[in-house]
Design a protein around this motif. Structure first.
Motif, PDB file in Angstrom:
ATOM      1  N   ASN A 215      40.404   8.263  10.314  1.00  0.00           N
ATOM      2  CA  ASN A 215      40.900   9.521  10.883  1.00  0.00           C
ATOM      3  C   ASN A 215      39.834  10.606  10.972  1.00  0.00           C
ATOM      4  O   ASN A 215      40.016  11.604  11.650  1.00  0.00           O
ATOM      5  N   ARG A 216      38.728  10.367  10.268  1.00  0.00           N
ATOM      6  CA  ARG A 216      37.642  11.357  10.310  1.00  0.00           C
ATOM      7  C   ARG A 216      36.707  11.092  11.480  1.00  0.00           C
ATOM      8  O   ARG A 216      35.769  11.847  11.696  1.00  0.00           O
ATOM      9  N   THR A 217      36.899   9.990  12.154  1.00  0.00           N
ATOM     10  CA  THR A 217      35.985   9.644  13.244  1.00  0.00           C
ATOM     11  C   THR A 217      36.455  10.282  14.537  1.00  0.00           C
ATOM     12  O   THR A 217      37.525   9.949  15.038  1.00  0.00           O
ATOM     13  N   PHE A 218      35.669  11.204  15.056  1.00  0.00           N
ATOM     14  CA  PHE A 218      35.972  11.891  16.322  1.00  0.00           C
ATOM     15  C   PHE A 218      37.392  12.445  16.394  1.00  0.00           C
ATOM     16  O   PHE A 218      38.164  12.081  17.277  1.00  0.00           O
TER      17      PHE A 218
ATOM     18  N   ARG B 290      42.776   9.038  18.923  1.00  0.00           N
ATOM     19  CA  ARG B 290      43.982   9.526  18.250  1.00  0.00           C
ATOM     20  C   ARG B 290      44.971   8.401  18.052  1.00  0.00           C
ATOM     21  O   ARG B 290      45.053   7.487  18.872  1.00  0.00           O
ATOM     22  N   LYS B 291      45.747   8.531  16.988  1.00  0.00           N
ATOM     23  CA  LYS B 291      46.794   7.534  16.717  1.00  0.00           C
ATOM     24  C   LYS B 291      47.747   7.389  17.904  1.00  0.00           C
ATOM     25  O   LYS B 291      48.298   6.324  18.153  1.00  0.00           O
ATOM     26  N   THR B 292      47.937   8.489  18.646  1.00  0.00           N
ATOM     27  CA  THR B 292      48.908   8.489  19.744  1.00  0.00           C
ATOM     28  C   THR B 292      48.349   7.895  21.031  1.00  0.00           C
ATOM     29  O   THR B 292      49.087   7.660  21.986  1.00  0.00           O
ATOM     30  N   ALA B 293      47.028   7.667  21.071  1.00  0.00           N
ATOM     31  CA  ALA B 293      46.418   7.164  22.308  1.00  0.00           C
ATOM     32  C   ALA B 293      46.853   5.728  22.579  1.00  0.00           C
ATOM     33  O   ALA B 293      47.187   4.980  21.662  1.00  0.00           O
ATOM     34  N   ASP B 294      46.853   5.360  23.853  1.00  0.00           N
ATOM     35  CA  ASP B 294      47.181   3.987  24.225  1.00  0.00           C
ATOM     36  C   ASP B 294      46.190   3.520  25.284  1.00  0.00           C
ATOM     37  O   ASP B 294      46.212   4.047  26.387  1.00  0.00           O
TER      38      ASP B 294
ATOM     39  N   CYS C 173      44.748   2.790  21.437  1.00  0.00           N
ATOM     40  CA  CYS C 173      44.100   3.642  20.439  1.00  0.00           C
ATOM     41  C   CYS C 173      42.817   2.943  19.972  1.00  0.00           C
ATOM     42  O   CYS C 173      42.859   1.829  19.469  1.00  0.00           O
ATOM     43  N   LEU C 174      41.688   3.621  20.163  1.00  0.00           N
ATOM     44  CA  LEU C 174      40.403   2.988  19.850  1.00  0.00           C
ATOM     45  C   LEU C 174      40.135   2.877  18.352  1.00  0.00           C
ATOM     46  O   LEU C 174      39.182   2.224  17.938  1.00  0.00           O
ATOM     47  N   GLN C 175      40.986   3.499  17.535  1.00  0.00           N
ATOM     48  CA  GLN C 175      40.798   3.364  16.078  1.00  0.00           C
ATOM     49  C   GLN C 175      40.865   1.902  15.660  1.00  0.00           C
ATOM     50  O   GLN C 175      40.113   1.457  14.795  1.00  0.00           O
ATOM     51  N   HIS C 176      41.759   1.166  16.294  1.00  0.00           N
ATOM     52  CA  HIS C 176      41.937  -0.242  15.939  1.00  0.00           C
ATOM     53  C   HIS C 176      40.675  -1.049  16.265  1.00  0.00           C
ATOM     54  O   HIS C 176      40.189  -1.844  15.455  1.00  0.00           O
ATOM     55  N   THR C 177      40.131  -0.803  17.454  1.00  0.00           N
ATOM     56  CA  THR C 177      38.890  -1.466  17.882  1.00  0.00           C
ATOM     57  C   THR C 177      37.747  -1.113  16.933  1.00  0.00           C
ATOM     58  O   THR C 177      36.981  -1.980  16.500  1.00  0.00           O
ATOM     59  N   LEU C 178      37.659   0.169  16.613  1.00  0.00           N
ATOM     60  CA  LEU C 178      36.596   0.659  15.735  1.00  0.00           C
ATOM     61  C   LEU C 178      36.693  -0.013  14.360  1.00  0.00           C
ATOM     62  O   LEU C 178      35.690  -0.471  13.797  1.00  0.00           O
ATOM     63  N   TYR C 179      37.912  -0.088  13.851  1.00  0.00           N
ATOM     64  CA  TYR C 179      38.154  -0.721  12.558  1.00  0.00           C
ATOM     65  C   TYR C 179      37.649  -2.167  12.579  1.00  0.00           C
ATOM     66  O   TYR C 179      36.918  -2.608  11.692  1.00  0.00           O
ATOM     67  N   ASN C 180      37.996  -2.903  13.624  1.00  0.00           N
ATOM     68  CA  ASN C 180      37.573  -4.308  13.737  1.00  0.00           C
ATOM     69  C   ASN C 180      36.058  -4.447  13.752  1.00  0.00           C
ATOM     70  O   ASN C 180      35.485  -5.287  13.051  1.00  0.00           O
ATOM     71  N   VAL C 181      35.402  -3.626  14.563  1.00  0.00           N
ATOM     72  CA  VAL C 181      33.944  -3.715  14.694  1.00  0.00           C
ATOM     73  C   VAL C 181      33.275  -3.444  13.348  1.00  0.00           C
ATOM     74  O   VAL C 181      32.371  -4.175  12.932  1.00  0.00           O
ATOM     75  N   LEU C 182      33.738  -2.424  12.646  1.00  0.00           N
ATOM     76  CA  LEU C 182      33.117  -2.062  11.367  1.00  0.00           C
ATOM     77  C   LEU C 182      33.390  -3.092  10.275  1.00  0.00           C
ATOM     78  O   LEU C 182      32.506  -3.416   9.485  1.00  0.00           O
ATOM     79  N   VAL C 183      34.611  -3.623  10.258  1.00  0.00           N
ATOM     80  CA  VAL C 183      34.934  -4.646   9.259  1.00  0.00           C
ATOM     81  C   VAL C 183      34.113  -5.906   9.522  1.00  0.00           C
ATOM     82  O   VAL C 183      33.528  -6.494   8.601  1.00  0.00           O
ATOM     83  N   ALA C 184      34.033  -6.310  10.774  1.00  0.00           N
ATOM     84  CA  ALA C 184      33.243  -7.496  11.123  1.00  0.00           C
ATOM     85  C   ALA C 184      31.780  -7.273  10.748  1.00  0.00           C
ATOM     86  O   ALA C 184      31.140  -8.136  10.147  1.00  0.00           O
TER      87      ALA C 184
END
Length: 329
Positions: free
Chosen positions: A109-112, A119-123, A125-136
């Motif tokens: 939530n601190r990212t951009f 934003r959580k409301t976006a469709d 939502c790039l947070q999910h993509t970002l999470y995957n890239v960083l975890v990988a």
């Protein structure tokens, strides 16, 4: 006027639309001309060989529609991705390190917060993509894992490539090859490069180096975010992307060129500072305004203003600064 820029960032309250419009109408002409030249260069096939011509083209800016492709090719990310089919997805399916996952989640939530696409409301939502890239990435490069700053870089990569796997391989190119040891736990490469900048300023803008020394201001205080975030949230988006165009092709010395240009261009302004907080404030000021917004002229300046800057010089300075840091350790 549009409150949100083409990349999804909300413009600040005090955004100067008038001067931005003036700049952009001129820049659009440049972009159109460059796009035609790039299309000719690529001739519909997606291969590109490193050459003086390509280097010149990249310094003049890559049109956004070709950016992801060119970054992938010139950074070596494309080759790595092709040589490791399915690797990214296997990383995501494998067992996860809980501590790493927690650290990444905390930063989501601190990212951009000022970007509508994250934003959580976006469709989508790039947070999910970002999470995957960083975890990988954290599982791919266990020596680095995850470190603050990487979220912003991965976020920018996602905005440009619009592709999860490509963002992963570009992150790998930056952290694994282009930036020496910036994000490892000891951050030795980062600390070294801040000291290297200090040495370069001594050589090229001695009055500023003298001022910093006189007031006991450590370089890390004023420039660490320049290095860690590769100018994200420091300089305007267009300018950051133009810097990254060159960074992927020419490597980390571009960061020094940008930093030296900012300092040299504002030397008189910085030298007005009379105390410690004043100096820190001046360094915040020099990353704002028309000089940095006009990304095309700014990029011309980074290759002329600092004068010659060879990789050999930088590597030599890196060796001595690293030695010094390790002996203080």
């Amino acid at each position: 006027f549009c409150r949100v820029d083409p990349y999804g960032f909300e413009r600040p309250e005090d955004f100067d639309y008038a001067s931005y419009e003036a700049f952009f109408s001129r820049y659009l002409v440049v972009l159109t001309r460059r796009a035609i030249k790039w299309s000719k260069l690529l001739k519909g096939n997606n291969s590109i060989q490193k050459s003086l011509k390509v280097k010149r083209y990249i310094r003049k800016g890559i049109p956004n529609e070709h950016r992801a492709l060119i970054w992938m090719v010139v950074s070596g990310a494309q080759t790595n991705m092709e040589q490791n089919p399915g690797y990214y997805h296997r990383l995501l399916e494998a067992e996860k390190n809980d501590k790493l996952v927690e650290a990444i989640k905390t930063d989501m939530n601190r990212t951009f917060p000022d970007n509508v696409k994250f934003r959580k409301t976006a469709d989508p939502c790039l947070q999910h993509t970002l999470y995957n890239v960083l975890v990988a990435y954290g599982h791919h490069n266990k020596a680095v894992g995850y470190c603050q700053g990487m979220n912003f870089i991965a976020g920018y990569l996602i905005l440009i490539t619009k592709n999860e796997e490509e963002s992963f391989w570009l992150l790998d190119a930056l952290i694994g090859r282009i930036l020496p040891d910036y994000y490892s736990p000891a951050m030795l490469g980062l600390k070294t490069d801040q000291e290297v900048l200090g040495e370069l300023v001594k050589m090229k803008v001695p009055a500023v180096a003298e001022l910093m020394e006189r007031h006991g201001v450590m370089w890390t205080l004023v420039v660490s975010r320049w290095f860690i975030c590769l100018f994200i949230d420091i300089l305007p988006v267009e300018t950051v992307l133009r810097i990254w165009d060159c960074l992927f092709y020419e490597g980390s010395k571009i960061i020094f060129r940008v930093a030296l240009t900012l300092i040299k261009q504002h030397q008189a302004f910085i030298l007005e500072a009379t105390n410690f907080p004043d100096i820190c404030d001046k360094f915040k000021q020099i990353t704002k305004g028309t000089f940095v917004t006009e990304c095309h002229s700014f990029m011309q300046k980074i290759f002329t203003d600092p004068g010659s800057l060879s990789m050999a010089t930088i590597n030599k300075l890196r060796d001595t600064c690293r030695e010094k840091l390790l002996s203080q350790g």
